[in-house]
Design a protein around this motif. Structure first.
Motif, PDB file in Angstrom:
ATOM      1  N   LYS A 193     -11.047  -1.739  12.848  1.00  0.00           N
ATOM      2  CA  LYS A 193     -10.496  -2.737  13.785  1.00  0.00           C
ATOM      3  C   LYS A 193     -11.278  -4.047  13.778  1.00  0.00           C
ATOM      4  CE  LYS A 193      -7.617   0.452  15.141  1.00  0.00           C
ATOM      5  NZ  LYS A 193      -6.210   0.426  14.648  1.00  0.00           N
ATOM      6  N   ASN A 194     -11.892  -4.372  12.640  1.00  0.00           N
ATOM      7  CA  ASN A 194     -12.589  -5.647  12.511  1.00  0.00           C
ATOM      8  C   ASN A 194     -11.660  -6.757  12.028  1.00  0.00           C
ATOM      9  OD1 ASN A 194     -15.085  -4.524  13.250  1.00  0.00           O
ATOM     10  ND2 ASN A 194     -15.475  -3.857  11.159  1.00  0.00           N
ATOM     11  N   LEU A 195     -10.429  -6.386  11.716  1.00  0.00           N
ATOM     12  CA  LEU A 195      -9.429  -7.352  11.260  1.00  0.00           C
ATOM     13  C   LEU A 195      -8.161  -7.159  12.077  1.00  0.00           C
ATOM     14  CD1 LEU A 195     -10.022  -6.973   7.406  1.00  0.00           C
ATOM     15  CD2 LEU A 195     -10.448  -9.047   8.734  1.00  0.00           C
ATOM     16  N   ASP A 196      -8.287  -7.290  13.382  1.00  0.00           N
ATOM     17  CA  ASP A 196      -7.218  -6.921  14.305  1.00  0.00           C
ATOM     18  C   ASP A 196      -5.886  -7.636  14.042  1.00  0.00           C
ATOM     19  OD1 ASP A 196      -8.675  -5.066  15.629  1.00  0.00           O
ATOM     20  OD2 ASP A 196      -9.271  -6.363  17.277  1.00  0.00           O
ATOM     21  N   ARG A 197      -5.931  -8.903  13.724  1.00  0.00           N
ATOM     22  CA  ARG A 197      -4.687  -9.657  13.568  1.00  0.00           C
ATOM     23  C   ARG A 197      -3.919  -9.218  12.315  1.00  0.00           C
ATOM     24  NH1 ARG A 197      -2.192 -13.862  16.901  1.00  0.00           N
ATOM     25  NH2 ARG A 197      -0.139 -13.749  15.948  1.00  0.00           N
ATOM     26  N   PHE A 198      -4.661  -8.753  11.339  1.00  0.00           N
ATOM     27  CA  PHE A 198      -4.037  -8.353  10.084  1.00  0.00           C
ATOM     28  C   PHE A 198      -3.480  -6.929  10.197  1.00  0.00           C
ATOM     29  CE2 PHE A 198      -7.241 -11.522   9.265  1.00  0.00           C
ATOM     30  CZ  PHE A 198      -6.575 -12.432   8.467  1.00  0.00           C
ATOM     31  N   LYS A 199      -2.499  -6.644   9.357  1.00  0.00           N
ATOM     32  CA  LYS A 199      -1.822  -5.348   9.449  1.00  0.00           C
ATOM     33  C   LYS A 199      -2.173  -4.463   8.253  1.00  0.00           C
ATOM     34  CE  LYS A 199       1.822  -7.184  12.426  1.00  0.00           C
ATOM     35  NZ  LYS A 199       3.277  -7.431  12.596  1.00  0.00           N
ATOM     36  N   LYS A 200      -1.217  -4.132   7.427  1.00  0.00           N
ATOM     37  CA  LYS A 200      -1.473  -3.174   6.343  1.00  0.00           C
ATOM     38  C   LYS A 200      -2.049  -3.863   5.096  1.00  0.00           C
ATOM     39  CE  LYS A 200       2.180   0.048   7.718  1.00  0.00           C
ATOM     40  NZ  LYS A 200       3.434   0.725   7.304  1.00  0.00           N
ATOM     41  N   LEU A 201      -2.771  -3.081   4.319  1.00  0.00           N
ATOM     42  CA  LEU A 201      -3.308  -3.534   3.042  1.00  0.00           C
ATOM     43  C   LEU A 201      -2.492  -2.921   1.906  1.00  0.00           C
ATOM     44  CD1 LEU A 201      -5.503  -4.870   1.252  1.00  0.00           C
ATOM     45  CD2 LEU A 201      -6.859  -2.780   1.566  1.00  0.00           C
ATOM     46  N   HIS A 202      -2.054  -3.758   0.976  1.00  0.00           N
ATOM     47  CA  HIS A 202      -1.273  -3.296  -0.162  1.00  0.00           C
ATOM     48  C   HIS A 202      -1.957  -3.690  -1.456  1.00  0.00           C
ATOM     49  CE1 HIS A 202       2.305  -2.693   2.473  1.00  0.00           C
ATOM     50  NE2 HIS A 202       1.840  -3.772   3.077  1.00  0.00           N
ATOM     51  N   SER A 203      -1.798  -2.847  -2.456  1.00  0.00           N
ATOM     52  CA  SER A 203      -2.182  -3.180  -3.818  1.00  0.00           C
ATOM     53  C   SER A 203      -0.907  -3.312  -4.619  1.00  0.00           C
ATOM     54  CB  SER A 203      -3.063  -2.065  -4.398  1.00  0.00           C
ATOM     55  OG  SER A 203      -3.275  -2.269  -5.779  1.00  0.00           O
ATOM     56  N   GLY A 204      -0.759  -4.401  -5.361  1.00  0.00           N
ATOM     57  CA  GLY A 204       0.482  -4.535  -6.105  1.00  0.00           C
ATOM     58  C   GLY A 204       0.581  -5.808  -6.903  1.00  0.00           C
ATOM     59  N   PHE A 206     -11.177  -4.164  -2.307  1.00  0.00           N
ATOM     60  CA  PHE A 206     -10.120  -3.349  -1.692  1.00  0.00           C
ATOM     61  C   PHE A 206     -10.718  -2.386  -0.670  1.00  0.00           C
ATOM     62  CE2 PHE A 206      -7.191   0.164  -1.248  1.00  0.00           C
ATOM     63  CZ  PHE A 206      -5.943  -0.446  -1.221  1.00  0.00           C
ATOM     64  N   GLU A 207     -11.765  -1.672  -1.046  1.00  0.00           N
ATOM     65  CA  GLU A 207     -12.381  -0.702  -0.137  1.00  0.00           C
ATOM     66  C   GLU A 207     -13.038  -1.388   1.051  1.00  0.00           C
ATOM     67  OE1 GLU A 207     -11.975   2.516  -0.182  1.00  0.00           O
ATOM     68  OE2 GLU A 207     -10.717   2.292  -1.968  1.00  0.00           O
ATOM     69  N   THR A 208     -13.598  -2.577   0.847  1.00  0.00           N
ATOM     70  CA  THR A 208     -14.212  -3.328   1.943  1.00  0.00           C
ATOM     71  C   THR A 208     -13.176  -3.733   2.977  1.00  0.00           C
ATOM     72  OG1 THR A 208     -15.986  -4.189   0.526  1.00  0.00           O
ATOM     73  CG2 THR A 208     -15.502  -5.423   2.532  1.00  0.00           C
ATOM     74  N   ILE A 209     -12.053  -4.262   2.522  1.00  0.00           N
ATOM     75  CA  ILE A 209     -10.985  -4.662   3.446  1.00  0.00           C
ATOM     76  C   ILE A 209     -10.392  -3.439   4.140  1.00  0.00           C
ATOM     77  CG2 ILE A 209      -8.692  -5.709   3.628  1.00  0.00           C
ATOM     78  CD1 ILE A 209      -9.493  -7.540   1.305  1.00  0.00           C
ATOM     79  N   LYS A 210     -10.156  -2.396   3.377  1.00  0.00           N
ATOM     80  CA  LYS A 210      -9.591  -1.163   3.946  1.00  0.00           C
ATOM     81  C   LYS A 210     -10.478  -0.607   5.061  1.00  0.00           C
ATOM     82  CE  LYS A 210      -8.186   3.518   2.567  1.00  0.00           C
ATOM     83  NZ  LYS A 210      -8.104   4.457   1.412  1.00  0.00           N
ATOM     84  N   ALA A 211     -11.785  -0.551   4.812  1.00  0.00           N
ATOM     85  CA  ALA A 211     -12.718  -0.017   5.811  1.00  0.00           C
ATOM     86  C   ALA A 211     -12.727  -0.876   7.067  1.00  0.00           C
ATOM     87  CB  ALA A 211     -14.126   0.062   5.223  1.00  0.00           C
ATOM     88  N   ASN A 212     -12.656  -2.185   6.914  1.00  0.00           N
ATOM     89  CA  ASN A 212     -12.695  -3.069   8.073  1.00  0.00           C
ATOM     90  C   ASN A 212     -11.377  -3.105   8.832  1.00  0.00           C
ATOM     91  OD1 ASN A 212     -15.371  -4.792   8.393  1.00  0.00           O
ATOM     92  ND2 ASN A 212     -15.090  -4.367   6.215  1.00  0.00           N
ATOM     93  N   LEU A 213     -10.279  -2.860   8.152  1.00  0.00           N
ATOM     94  CA  LEU A 213      -9.010  -2.670   8.865  1.00  0.00           C
ATOM     95  C   LEU A 213      -9.064  -1.400   9.707  1.00  0.00           C
ATOM     96  CD1 LEU A 213      -6.303  -3.605   6.193  1.00  0.00           C
ATOM     97  CD2 LEU A 213      -6.621  -4.721   8.403  1.00  0.00           C
TER      98      LEU A 213
END
Length: 264
Positions: free
Chosen positions: A159-170, A149-156
């Motif tokens: 701007k290393n994951l430009d095409r992707f938008k928000k990160l959710h936990s659920g 989760f923290e790895t994806i959040k940091a890369n969002l």
């Protein structure tokens, strides 16, 4: 000078369709291909450490749609060794339909729990209970979940994951049905108000891994809203997603040196 001992990490990467893992296999060195009927497993080493004190191996496969196919593939992956090493982590990656207004197309959902919404062994068990585990919700290993989760959040954020938008936990729901009906979504939400997305494989993969004692994480990207336009939205989305689907896994793998396996 003392030479650091080598550490190894073996990650199983599973998707339902080839489009969900894209060209990830081409990133591997020393590829080994194993076939079990129509199921193929590709294993190899991925370079992340210039000093070569750490080795990261991936075993990659795609299962086909549905709980039975994904459970079979998960079982094969868990039983597969590369360089005589068992899996340290089983990561399922793929697409899902949103059942939450705040979760949009191209958002990422990391499952903090999963439920089989079509499982009903009542009156012997309460609805949704998995009899062999006597629980309705499966939760991932906390350390692997938090790190990913923290790895994806940091890369969002970077701007290393430009095409992707928000990160959710659920919560993600798994069932043997492609949902494309708004009324069906409303019915599910009445039963499971915390549900964020639906798909056809995640909880079965999690159940197999949990029973086998292998840490697992389920990662989904939203392709549609599980409504009447879902079939067309899904097909249009896949044409683009196929080209960039490996990016999420590569971001995770490239940060493996910070993972619980390697942190001392």
């Amino acid at each position: 000078m003392k030479v650091p001992s080598k550490k190894t990490l073996h990650i199983g990467v599973l998707g339902a369709m080839p489009e969900e893992v894209g060209n990830l296999v081409s990133c591997l060195n020393n590829i080994e291909k194993i076939e079990h009927g129509d199921l193929k497993i590709f294993s190899g080493e991925i370079n992340i450490d210039k000093n070569e004190t750490h080795k990261v191996y991936l075993s990659i496969s795609w299962s086909g749609w549905g709980k039975v196919s994904s459970a079979r593939a998960a079982t094969r992956l868990i039983g597969h060794k590369y360089e005589d090493l068992p899996l340290d982590l089983l990561l399922f990656t793929g697409v899902a339909g949103s059942v939450c207004e705040k979760v949009k197309q191209w958002d990422i959902v990391l499952a903090n729990n999963l439920i089989q919404y079509d499982l009903d062994a009542s009156p012997l068990f309460q609805r949704f209970i998995i009899p062999v585990l006597n629980k309705d919700k499966l939760t991932p290993n906390k350390y692997w979940y938090d790190w990913i989760f923290e790895t994806i959040k940091a890369n969002l954020n970077n701007k290393n994951l430009d095409r992707f938008k928000k990160l959710h936990s659920g919560q993600i729901g798994t069932g043997d049905k492609f949902i494309s009906n708004k009324n069906e979504v409303l019915g599910l939400k009445k039963l499971l108000p915390k549900l964020k997305a639906v798909e056809m494989e995640g909880c079965s993969v999690a159940q197999v891994a949990q029973q086998e004692g292998v840490p697992w994480v389920i990662l989904r990207v939203i392709s549609d809203s599980a409504n009447e336009t879902a079939p067309q939205d899904f097909n249009d989305f896949l044409k683009i997603y196929n080209k960039i689907s490996p990016l999420l896994v590569k971001i995770i793998v490239d940060n493996c040196l910070k993972s619980p396996k390697f942190i001392t």
